[in-house]
Design an enzyme around this catalytic site. Structure first.
Site, PDB file in Angstrom:
ATOM      1  N   HIS A  22      63.595  47.415  43.936  1.00  0.00           N
ATOM      2  CA  HIS A  22      62.930  46.130  43.653  1.00  0.00           C
ATOM      3  C   HIS A  22      62.969  45.199  44.865  1.00  0.00           C
ATOM      4  O   HIS A  22      63.046  43.975  44.723  1.00  0.00           O
ATOM      5  CB  HIS A  22      63.562  45.437  42.441  1.00  0.00           C
ATOM      6  CG  HIS A  22      63.438  46.203  41.165  1.00  0.00           C
ATOM      7  ND1 HIS A  22      62.311  46.159  40.367  1.00  0.00           N
ATOM      8  CD2 HIS A  22      64.298  47.062  40.546  1.00  0.00           C
ATOM      9  CE1 HIS A  22      62.476  46.944  39.313  1.00  0.00           C
ATOM     10  NE2 HIS A  22      63.673  47.511  39.402  1.00  0.00           N
ATOM     11  N   ASN A  68      61.273  45.533  32.952  1.00  0.00           N
ATOM     12  CA  ASN A  68      60.146  46.088  33.703  1.00  0.00           C
ATOM     13  C   ASN A  68      58.849  45.825  32.954  1.00  0.00           C
ATOM     14  O   ASN A  68      58.866  45.312  31.827  1.00  0.00           O
ATOM     15  CB  ASN A  68      60.331  47.599  33.905  1.00  0.00           C
ATOM     16  CG  ASN A  68      61.456  47.940  34.866  1.00  0.00           C
ATOM     17  OD1 ASN A  68      61.681  47.240  35.846  1.00  0.00           O
ATOM     18  ND2 ASN A  68      62.174  49.018  34.587  1.00  0.00           N
TER      19      ASN A  68
END
Length: 728
Positions: A107, A180
């Site tokens: 990420h 997510n």
């Protein structure tokens, strides 16, 4: 000695009833265009402004406050060596040398924004969480959107799962939903997380490819670890290449617990449902965006908020009684499974609005650390083995990024309420503790800070009914074993065009896999999900099509689950390009712009011309325009076909041809409209033999309200999928 007038620069301090009970959705109330004065942002500004440094009317100084009078290094003569005693040079260069911190292991590429969450109701009947204990109660939030596999400098439009991490700065501490844009993950046990990431990251010898799973190690892992199939199917669909961060849902992935003040617990899954509508890109478009605008997603989010078109999401809970968790044919503790919405509908809980961009990317978006262990009273964990590992990993990784244990003291990470504990010292300590008795219990400080408990000072407590027993084993529950039925459920629930996109994505990815063994293993796993899918992929990658393996085949479907085939809920921030000529087309273009603004001023109208011309409203050149960056393209007064040094040959035609090929609304107004669109269809491989009257193609001799409305209706439909070929 020359004297300096000393000016010290200091930091400036800037300073309901649940709508569902009446059957009405809450209205979106967008604030003024200048988000910096939006009243919803006041709690965030009031807190963070204590850390702002305003350089207005200030004097340049060193880090310790000494005024700097010159930007040259200190030398022995004007052509002599630089002196080591130049403390200004040393400090400036040393700070520069250490400006970068280690990027996130995953990420790394992300963008974020501030906002506010508003509860629809008093939900104290299901949770003791204070931010949900009153209708209309507001809580500041920060959300960070991200890709997973790519480095910080990778492109936004890479095919990937996308992070959707939310922090709520509640009045009882920080609560993070670290999720997510898809509801499932690749693995069931956190001990495999390093294996997953090592496999999907670039090959270790060549560091290729960046931000992509189209390589051997990734698909080797997917084929050897079939628990990854469900998340893989989501990533290979439109969810892997969303239109923007505003058009994705956010999922908590794991099953958590809600606990009331009385100790009653309920299992829960979290979802942020986009109120813009879900939307995805097509693959060729995503690839083009990676080159034309690598920052497409972060720019879209930034621009939407700057213009006052605040994106919104609705928080929903899937609630399951503890006693009912064994009634499903899957395990609620398995993070590779969804609870189909028709089995457990979502209860709408509240709405989140993102209404303020960061003032400094590094200090806010880069330094924020999310942690699934950031929970508040009323929220509790389950024994999901992936969740349990994340509770450790997300905290531990911050030591590497921030060089010490005091990362929670950074302004973006601090709770908005006072905090007191016996944690001391460490690199980067920002406070001066006054309590000399930094231990518990103590009498030297009269027992302070004193412990809270369930009834005194609203202390956090674990669900009273939680119990653990059993032998120590290294294994997963047999209830986790079926990892093929839910990928089939997902595939069955896609439209025929979305299935084709998924097939095409798997063909593309595996065409880059060099190992024949890996490609064969991939087909074995796909065949356990769907034989037709496996055969279509196999034929494209040089593998013999398999016979059916029907053990897990079924015909079940769930609610529409893809990113195409459903209308958008809002058109905010979508872009319509008007392609102009260097003649009277500007008059028509300005009429069109005015008509669109009158019909829907939330849509951006971009006039494209040979050169920038503010007086005529041309705000983008053909050299900088591309069909991938617009949501609809309209030719005004005929296509510009002459060669020019100001843009690549054929660029005007290419812009609208690509837009048509991507399934977007296209049109033409004024003289030469029919000819222009006929050229477009021929260039795009479309069929003009039956005329130009086809879905998503709009022609008019003049500007009219009906024409503008038809184009806006086309934007609402988003993509016209009949333009995409299907396997026969």
């Amino acid at each position: 000695m020359r004297s300096l007038k000393l000016i010290l620069a200091s930091a400036s301090v800037v300073s309901a009833t649940c709508p569902y009970m009446s059957g009405e959705m809450p209205n979106s109330q967008n604030g003024p265009l200048d988000r910096r004065h939006d009243t919803l942002s006041d709690p965030t500004d009031q807190f963070l402004s204590k850390f702002y440094i305003d350089d207005e009317q200030s004097v340049l100084t060193t880090d310790v406050g000494g005024p700097i009078e010159d930007q040259h290094s200190l030398k022995a003569g004007n052509r002599g060596p630089t002196l080591l005693e130049d403390f200004i040079f040393r400090q400036k260069i040393q700070h520069f040398d250490h400006e970068r911190v280690p990027e996130r292991a995953v990420h790394a590429r992300g963008a974020g924004a501030h906002g506010v969450f508003t509860s629809y109701n008093n939900w104290s009947n299901i949770t003791a969480a204070s931010f949900l204990n009153a209708a209309g109660k507001q809580t500041p939030v920060f959300v960070r959107f991200s890709t997973v596999a790519g480095s910080r400098g990778s492109v936004d439009s890479a095919r990937d799962i996308h992070g959707f991490a939310t922090r709520l700065y509640t009045d009882e501490g920080n609560f993070d939903i670290v999720g997510n844009n898809v509801p499932v993950f690749f693995i069931q046990d956190a001990i495999q997380f390093p294996d997953l990431i090592h496999a999907v990251k670039p090959q270790p010898d060549s560091e290729i490819p960046q931000a992509a799973t189209a390589h051997d190690t990734a698909w080797d892992f997917f084929s050897q670890q079939p628990s990854s199939l469900h998340a893989l199917f989501w990533a290979m669909s439109g969810h892997g290449i969303p239109r923007s961060m505003r058009h994705v849902d956010g999922w908590g992935v794991h099953t958590f617990r809600l606990v009331t003040d009385e100790g009653n617990s309920t299992l829960v899954k979290f979802r942020w449902k986009t109120l813009q509508g879900r939307a995805g890109l097509v693959w060729e478009e995503a690839q083009a965006l990676g080159g034309k605008n690598p920052d497409f997603h972060r720019q879209d989010l930034w621009d939407a908020i700057e213009s006052g078109r605040y994106p919104e999401w609705e928080l929903g809970f899937q609630l399951v009684n503890e006693a009912d968790q064994s009634k499903f044919d899957f395990d609620l503790l398995d993070p590779t499974k969804i609870i189909p919405e028709e089995l457990v509908p979502f209860t709408p809980i509240g709405k989140m609005v993102l209404n303020r961009n960061p003032k400094n990317y590094f200090a806010e978006t880069e330094q924020i650390m999310f942690q699934p262990g950031h929970v508040v009273r009323g929220i509790d964990f389950t024994d999901d083995p992936l969740l349990q590992g994340r509770l450790y990993s997300y905290l531990d990784t911050q030591l590497n990024r921030h060089g010490g244990p005091n990362f929670e003291q950074l302004p973006i990470n601090r709770p908005r309420i006072p905090f007191h504990n016996n944690n001391r010292d460490g690199a980067g300590q920002m406070f001066i503790p006054l309590n000399t008795a930094a231990y518990t219990p103590n009498s030297m400080s009269n027992g302070f800070p004193q412990q809270a408990n369930r009834t005194h000072n609203r202390g956090f407590f674990t669900a009273p009914g939680r119990m653990v027993n059993g032998p120590l084993v290294r294994e997963l529950s047999p209830s986790f074993n079926d990892v093929w039925s839910q990928p089939r459920l997902f595939y069955n629930s896609l439209t025929v065009f979305e299935k084709q996109f998924l097939v095409n994505a798997m063909r593309f990815e595996n065409s880059h896999v060099r190992s024949e063994t890996v490609r064969k293993n991939v087909i074995i796993q796909l065949n356990r999900v769907d034989n037709d899918l496996a055969r279509r992929v196999a034929l494209a990658i040089g593998v013999e099509p398999p016979s059916p393996d029907p053990t897990f085949y079924h015909n079940k479907t769930t609610v529409p689950i893809g990113t195409f085939g459903t209308n958008l809920l809002r058109l905010d921030g979508l872009k319509i390009a008007l392609l102009t000529r260097d003649d009277g087309s500007f008059t028509i273009a300005e009429q069109l712009r005015a008509a669109f603004n009158s019909a829907n001023n939330k849509v951006d109208i971009v006039l494209v011309g040979s050169s920038l011309d503010p007086q005529r409203g041309v705000n983008m050149t053909y050299s900088g325009a591309d069909g991938s960056i617009f949501d609809a393209v309209i030719v005004v007064g005929g296509l510009l076909t002459s060669a020019s040094t100001q843009y690549p040959r054929g660029r005007p035609l290419r812009i609208i041809t690509d837009a048509y090929a991507y399934g977007k609304p296209v049109g033409a107004v004024g003289d030469g409209s029919n000819e222009a669109l006929r050229d477009v269809l021929m260039a795009a491989g479309g069929d003009a033999s039956n005329g130009l009257d086809q879905p998503g193609v709009y022609i008019s001799n003049d500007v009219s309200e009906a024409y503008v409305r038809s184009v806006l209706d086309g934007l609402t439909a988003y993509r016209f999928l009949n333009r995409f070929p299907l396997d026969r």
